[in-house]
Design a protein around this motif. Structure first.
Motif, PDB file in Angstrom:
ATOM      1  N   GLU A 273       0.851  -1.185   0.000  1.00 22.45           N
ATOM      2  CA  GLU A 273       0.000   0.000   0.000  1.00 22.45           C
ATOM      3  C   GLU A 273       0.882   1.227   0.000  1.00 22.45           C
ATOM      4  O   GLU A 273       1.931   1.261   0.647  1.00 22.45           O
ATOM      5  CB  GLU A 273      -0.930   0.026   1.216  1.00 22.45           C
ATOM      6  CG  GLU A 273      -2.096  -0.932   1.102  1.00 22.45           C
ATOM      7  CD  GLU A 273      -3.198  -0.624   2.108  1.00 22.45           C
ATOM      8  OE1 GLU A 273      -3.659   0.531   2.149  1.00 22.45           O
ATOM      9  OE2 GLU A 273      -3.573  -1.538   2.849  1.00 22.45           O
ATOM     10  N   VAL A 274       0.433   2.230  -0.736  1.00 22.81           N
ATOM     11  CA  VAL A 274       1.159   3.496  -0.830  1.00 22.81           C
ATOM     12  C   VAL A 274       0.176   4.628  -0.588  1.00 22.81           C
ATOM     13  O   VAL A 274      -0.897   4.668  -1.195  1.00 22.81           O
ATOM     14  CB  VAL A 274       1.812   3.670  -2.220  1.00 22.81           C
ATOM     15  CG1 VAL A 274       2.581   4.980  -2.279  1.00 22.81           C
ATOM     16  CG2 VAL A 274       2.714   2.491  -2.551  1.00 22.81           C
TER      17      VAL A 274
ATOM     18  N   GLU B  26     -10.157  11.340  -4.119  1.00 22.53           N
ATOM     19  CA  GLU B  26     -10.416  12.559  -4.874  1.00 22.53           C
ATOM     20  C   GLU B  26     -10.035  12.430  -6.347  1.00 22.53           C
ATOM     21  O   GLU B  26     -10.403  13.266  -7.151  1.00 22.53           O
ATOM     22  CB  GLU B  26      -9.640  13.731  -4.249  1.00 22.53           C
ATOM     23  CG  GLU B  26     -10.042  14.055  -2.817  1.00 22.53           C
ATOM     24  CD  GLU B  26     -11.437  14.619  -2.696  1.00 22.53           C
ATOM     25  OE1 GLU B  26     -11.981  15.078  -3.723  1.00 22.53           O
ATOM     26  OE2 GLU B  26     -11.994  14.591  -1.591  1.00 22.53           O
ATOM     27  N   GLY B  27      -9.276  11.410  -6.710  1.00 22.34           N
ATOM     28  CA  GLY B  27      -8.790  11.306  -8.081  1.00 22.34           C
ATOM     29  C   GLY B  27      -9.428  10.163  -8.852  1.00 22.34           C
ATOM     30  O   GLY B  27     -10.375   9.513  -8.403  1.00 22.34           O
ATOM     31  N   LEU B  28      -8.891   9.932 -10.029  1.00 22.98           N
ATOM     32  CA  LEU B  28      -9.319   8.813 -10.870  1.00 22.98           C
ATOM     33  C   LEU B  28      -8.826   7.498 -10.262  1.00 22.98           C
ATOM     34  O   LEU B  28      -7.661   7.379  -9.904  1.00 22.98           O
ATOM     35  CB  LEU B  28      -8.718   8.989 -12.268  1.00 22.98           C
ATOM     36  CG  LEU B  28      -8.839   7.799 -13.219  1.00 22.98           C
ATOM     37  CD1 LEU B  28     -10.277   7.616 -13.675  1.00 22.98           C
ATOM     38  CD2 LEU B  28      -7.901   7.986 -14.414  1.00 22.98           C
ATOM     39  N   GLU B  29      -9.718   6.524 -10.144  1.00 22.16           N
ATOM     40  CA  GLU B  29      -9.331   5.207  -9.627  1.00 22.16           C
ATOM     41  C   GLU B  29      -9.352   4.196 -10.761  1.00 22.16           C
ATOM     42  O   GLU B  29     -10.377   3.995 -11.420  1.00 22.16           O
ATOM     43  CB  GLU B  29     -10.263   4.754  -8.503  1.00 22.16           C
ATOM     44  CG  GLU B  29      -9.965   5.407  -7.172  1.00 22.16           C
ATOM     45  CD  GLU B  29     -10.636   4.694  -6.001  1.00 22.16           C
ATOM     46  OE1 GLU B  29     -10.973   3.505  -6.143  1.00 22.16           O
ATOM     47  OE2 GLU B  29     -10.826   5.341  -4.961  1.00 22.16           O
ATOM     48  N   LEU B  30      -8.213   3.563 -10.986  1.00 22.52           N
ATOM     49  CA  LEU B  30      -8.092   2.534 -12.019  1.00 22.52           C
ATOM     50  C   LEU B  30      -7.762   1.200 -11.368  1.00 22.52           C
ATOM     51  O   LEU B  30      -6.972   1.144 -10.421  1.00 22.52           O
ATOM     52  CB  LEU B  30      -6.980   2.902 -13.010  1.00 22.52           C
ATOM     53  CG  LEU B  30      -7.172   4.178 -13.833  1.00 22.52           C
ATOM     54  CD1 LEU B  30      -5.976   4.390 -14.744  1.00 22.52           C
ATOM     55  CD2 LEU B  30      -8.455   4.102 -14.655  1.00 22.52           C
ATOM     56  N   GLU B  31      -8.337   0.128 -11.893  1.00 21.52           N
ATOM     57  CA  GLU B  31      -8.042  -1.221 -11.395  1.00 21.52           C
ATOM     58  C   GLU B  31      -7.328  -2.007 -12.479  1.00 21.52           C
ATOM     59  O   GLU B  31      -7.774  -2.067 -13.624  1.00 21.52           O
ATOM     60  CB  GLU B  31      -9.321  -1.939 -10.980  1.00 21.52           C
ATOM     61  CG  GLU B  31      -9.045  -3.324 -10.401  1.00 21.52           C
ATOM     62  CD  GLU B  31     -10.315  -4.043  -9.986  1.00 21.52           C
ATOM     63  OE1 GLU B  31     -10.569  -4.127  -8.772  1.00 21.52           O
ATOM     64  OE2 GLU B  31     -11.039  -4.521 -10.891  1.00 21.52           O
TER      65      GLU B  31
ATOM     66  N   ASP C 114      -2.976   0.438  -4.005  1.00 19.34           N
ATOM     67  CA  ASP C 114      -3.233  -0.781  -3.227  1.00 19.34           C
ATOM     68  C   ASP C 114      -2.867  -1.955  -4.119  1.00 19.34           C
ATOM     69  O   ASP C 114      -3.495  -2.178  -5.160  1.00 19.34           O
ATOM     70  CB  ASP C 114      -4.705  -0.843  -2.821  1.00 19.34           C
ATOM     71  CG  ASP C 114      -4.992  -1.971  -1.846  1.00 19.34           C
ATOM     72  OD1 ASP C 114      -4.087  -2.802  -1.623  1.00 19.34           O
ATOM     73  OD2 ASP C 114      -6.115  -2.041  -1.310  1.00 19.34           O
ATOM     74  N   ILE C 115      -1.836  -2.684  -3.718  1.00 18.41           N
ATOM     75  CA  ILE C 115      -1.253  -3.742  -4.566  1.00 18.41           C
ATOM     76  C   ILE C 115      -1.493  -5.098  -3.921  1.00 18.41           C
ATOM     77  O   ILE C 115      -1.247  -5.280  -2.725  1.00 18.41           O
ATOM     78  CB  ILE C 115       0.261  -3.500  -4.737  1.00 18.41           C
ATOM     79  CG1 ILE C 115       0.507  -2.130  -5.378  1.00 18.41           C
ATOM     80  CG2 ILE C 115       0.904  -4.611  -5.557  1.00 18.41           C
ATOM     81  CD1 ILE C 115       1.870  -1.567  -5.073  1.00 18.41           C
ATOM     82  N   SER C 116      -1.958  -6.060  -4.702  1.00 19.44           N
ATOM     83  CA  SER C 116      -2.161  -7.412  -4.167  1.00 19.44           C
ATOM     84  C   SER C 116      -1.962  -8.436  -5.276  1.00 19.44           C
ATOM     85  O   SER C 116      -2.029  -8.122  -6.468  1.00 19.44           O
ATOM     86  CB  SER C 116      -3.565  -7.555  -3.561  1.00 19.44           C
ATOM     87  OG  SER C 116      -4.559  -7.341  -4.546  1.00 19.44           O
ATOM     88  N   THR C 117      -1.702  -9.658  -4.846  1.00 13.18           N
ATOM     89  CA  THR C 117      -1.562 -10.781  -5.772  1.00 13.18           C
ATOM     90  C   THR C 117      -2.468 -11.902  -5.297  1.00 13.18           C
ATOM     91  O   THR C 117      -2.374 -12.347  -4.151  1.00 13.18           O
ATOM     92  CB  THR C 117      -0.115 -11.288  -5.823  1.00 13.18           C
ATOM     93  OG1 THR C 117       0.754 -10.189  -6.127  1.00 13.18           O
ATOM     94  CG2 THR C 117       0.053 -12.361  -6.886  1.00 13.18           C
TER      95      THR C 117
ATOM     96  N   ALA D 120      -2.116 -10.302 -10.597  1.00 13.04           N
ATOM     97  CA  ALA D 120      -1.959  -8.995  -9.963  1.00 13.04           C
ATOM     98  C   ALA D 120      -3.306  -8.290  -9.968  1.00 13.04           C
ATOM     99  O   ALA D 120      -3.967  -8.193 -11.011  1.00 13.04           O
ATOM    100  CB  ALA D 120      -0.930  -8.162 -10.713  1.00 13.04           C
ATOM    101  N   VAL D 121      -3.727  -7.820  -8.791  1.00  7.85           N
ATOM    102  CA  VAL D 121      -4.969  -7.057  -8.655  1.00  7.85           C
ATOM    103  C   VAL D 121      -4.596  -5.761  -7.933  1.00  7.85           C
ATOM    104  O   VAL D 121      -4.458  -5.727  -6.715  1.00  7.85           O
ATOM    105  CB  VAL D 121      -6.038  -7.828  -7.862  1.00  7.85           C
ATOM    106  CG1 VAL D 121      -7.331  -7.024  -7.774  1.00  7.85           C
ATOM    107  CG2 VAL D 121      -6.296  -9.192  -8.488  1.00  7.85           C
ATOM    108  N   ASP D 122      -4.426  -4.708  -8.705  1.00  5.80           N
ATOM    109  CA  ASP D 122      -3.912  -3.449  -8.174  1.00  5.80           C
ATOM    110  C   ASP D 122      -4.894  -2.313  -8.432  1.00  5.80           C
ATOM    111  O   ASP D 122      -5.534  -2.257  -9.486  1.00  5.80           O
ATOM    112  CB  ASP D 122      -2.570  -3.094  -8.827  1.00  5.80           C
ATOM    113  CG  ASP D 122      -1.545  -4.213  -8.708  1.00  5.80           C
ATOM    114  OD1 ASP D 122      -1.632  -4.986  -7.733  1.00  5.80           O
ATOM    115  OD2 ASP D 122      -0.675  -4.320  -9.584  1.00  5.80           O
ATOM    116  N   THR D 123      -4.988  -1.397  -7.476  1.00  4.21           N
ATOM    117  CA  THR D 123      -5.827  -0.209  -7.626  1.00  4.21           C
ATOM    118  C   THR D 123      -4.956   1.025  -7.458  1.00  4.21           C
ATOM    119  O   THR D 123      -4.169   1.124  -6.517  1.00  4.21           O
ATOM    120  CB  THR D 123      -6.955  -0.190  -6.584  1.00  4.21           C
ATOM    121  OG1 THR D 123      -7.762  -1.367  -6.738  1.00  4.21           O
ATOM    122  CG2 THR D 123      -7.836   1.032  -6.767  1.00  4.21           C
ATOM    123  N   PHE D 124      -5.113   1.981  -8.384  1.00  2.00           N
ATOM    124  CA  PHE D 124      -4.335   3.211  -8.348  1.00  2.00           C
ATOM    125  C   PHE D 124      -5.280   4.409  -8.334  1.00  2.00           C
ATOM    126  O   PHE D 124      -6.237   4.451  -9.116  1.00  2.00           O
ATOM    127  CB  PHE D 124      -3.416   3.325  -9.564  1.00  2.00           C
ATOM    128  CG  PHE D 124      -2.431   2.206  -9.689  1.00  2.00           C
ATOM    129  CD1 PHE D 124      -1.201   2.266  -9.044  1.00  2.00           C
ATOM    130  CD2 PHE D 124      -2.728   1.082 -10.449  1.00  2.00           C
ATOM    131  CE1 PHE D 124      -0.282   1.225  -9.168  1.00  2.00           C
ATOM    132  CE2 PHE D 124      -1.822   0.038 -10.580  1.00  2.00           C
ATOM    133  CZ  PHE D 124      -0.593   0.108  -9.931  1.00  2.00           C
TER     134      PHE D 124
END
Length: 449
Positions: A157-158, A335-340, A368-371, A376-380
């Motif tokens: 997580e960042v 507050e921003g764009l969320e991409l999966e 949010d980074i996960s495997t 890989a299932v990541d959300t930015f």
């Protein structure tokens, strides 16, 4: 030193004895309300117990819509109204069993926490903790270094807030698919990542040192950013106007020797965890509290004292608590764009993805980074470098470069949602909030005209 350690062990054993004599009572009721599951927790009181209960519920992805907190004296008696992520009652027997088992276990009520930053290893992976000054391309550089060192990021997580960045990432060795154990290699990783974090010389240095033990990732991120003083306000272009910020009021309750804290903010998942986590780590005890969430807003009210039994007594302390609670709420406000991103995991994947974000002029606000089973299932959460929302043509470009089926939009703030029917059930609470504000001397709260 040894006497104090022995005394602490004796106190801990005594607390465990008292709890065994009075085991917690957990009631999960799906019949009391039409739309929510009601969870009642009765147990022997202990500092931090509220946070541990809320942590269990949020880790199961449950949404807390209301909470009634009472822990005055020796007993902890709380009621939580919860739903699943889809807004339905909790009927999954596995989740219900997990709630019951977790809240009745000693691990929940006697947690071991750590307060250091650095690298630690388990049999499965190596955990790396980083804090430093946020800047464009920082994550891309971090993941590029890890990829060059044959480290695969399997979880992490960042968070970024107020020009600061904190990350907890779990990596494995590409060849063994396990933890990295070679001390020399760990030293090289630390040295190279520290150089990336340090970047240009600033007054606030990067942090990274060897540590031991385990703790909850999200709680750890709060601790790291708190230690890095991200609550000290810095004006940043594109960070949003004052109207969107959480509102925190602090006043005295001299009759009962409490300090009253009232918070109003946009509602979102894990909001209660973030505020209770911050109060607990700042060594405050919540004796009574009420939490209500509406269609878009949340109202929280707490009656607190410091662990030494005293209420907040100075204006400096009052302002510090206000700043820290504002920061706790803002750290993962969406507050921003969320991409999966969903694709086959590989070494260097995150380095490639974050490089593409950087080349398209985007800033990573949260990740949010996960495997999961090799995928890989990541959300930015992204914005433009200026802080403005990401334009549609940029989103199209990202999906073309990364893959239409691999990268999907979870949330897009453009166009901004409009709600003419702004009056809701929280209006009454809002009215009382400003009425109290007019009678007390505390931080100026601006209301929209």
């Amino acid at each position: 030193m040894w006497s104090s350690v022995a005394l602490e062990m004796d106190d801990d054993e005594y607390a465990k004895l008292i709890r065994r004599m009075n085991p917690p009572k957990i009631v999960i009721d799906n019949d009391a309300c039409d739309n929510v599951t009601v969870i009642r927790v009765h147990s022997v009181n202990k500092h931090g117990i509220l946070l541990e209960v809320v942590q269990v519920l949020t880790d199961l992805n449950l949404i807390i819509t209301k909470a009634y907190i009472s822990s005055d004296g020796s007993w902890f008696m709380d009621v939580f109204n919860v739903t699943d992520r889809d807004g339905n009652k909790v009927r999954d027997k596995k989740i219900i069993s997990c709630i019951q088992t977790s809240l009745e276990s000693d691990a929940c009520y006697f947690p071991t926490l750590r307060n250091s930053v650095g690298i630690m290893s388990s049999e499965e992976n190596t955990s790396i903790e980083l804090t430093g000054t946020d800047r464009p391309g920082l994550l891309s550089e971090i993941f590029a270094v890890l990829a060059d060192l044959n480290c695969n990021v399997v979880k992490g997580e960042v968070w970024t807030h107020n020009t600061r960045a904190a990350a907890v990432v779990h990596v494995t060795d590409e060849s063994t698919m396990g933890a990295i154990e070679d001390p020399q290699r760990l030293s090289t990783i630390k040295k190279l990542l520290f150089n990336v974090l340090k970047g240009d010389n600033t007054s606030r240095t990067a942090k990274m040192m060897v540590s031991r033990g385990l703790t909850h990732t999200e709680r750890r991120l709060h601790q790291m950013m708190f230690d890095d003083r991200d609550y000290e306000r810095v004006r940043v272009i594109g960070e949003g106007d004052e109207k969107s910020r959480p509102r925190v009021a602090i006043m005295d309750c001299s009759e009962k020797d409490y300090t009253i804290i009232i918070l109003r903010s946009k509602d979102r998942p894990k909001l209660l965890f973030d505020t209770v986590c911050t109060l607990t780590d700042m060594q405050y005890v919540v004796f009574h509290g009420t939490v209500h969430t509406g269609s878009s807003e949340a109202y929280q009210e707490y009656y607190i004292r410091h662990v030494d039994g005293l209420p907040i007594s100075s204006e400096a302390e009052r302002q510090r608590v206000i700043q820290c609670l504002e920061a706790a709420i803002e750290r993962r406000a969406s507050e921003g764009l969320e991409l999966e991103l969903r694709t086959e995991d590989r070494v260097g994947l995150l380095s490639d993805i974050t490089r593409i974000f950087r080349e398209n002029g985007l800033r990573i606000r949260r990740a949010d980074i996960s495997t999961i089973e090799g995928k890989a299932v990541d959300t930015f959460c992204l914005s433009e470098m200026s802080g403005n929302p990401v334009e549609g043509k940029t989103i199209d470009s990202l999906r073309e470069q990364i893959g239409q089926t691999i990268l999907k939009v979870k949330q897009n703030p453009l166009p901004p949602p409009k709600h003419p029917e702004s009056v809701s059930t929280t209006g009454f609470l809002l009215g009382n909030f400003f009425k109290v504000c007019s009678l007390q001397s505390f931080r100026l709260i601006r209301s929209s005209s």
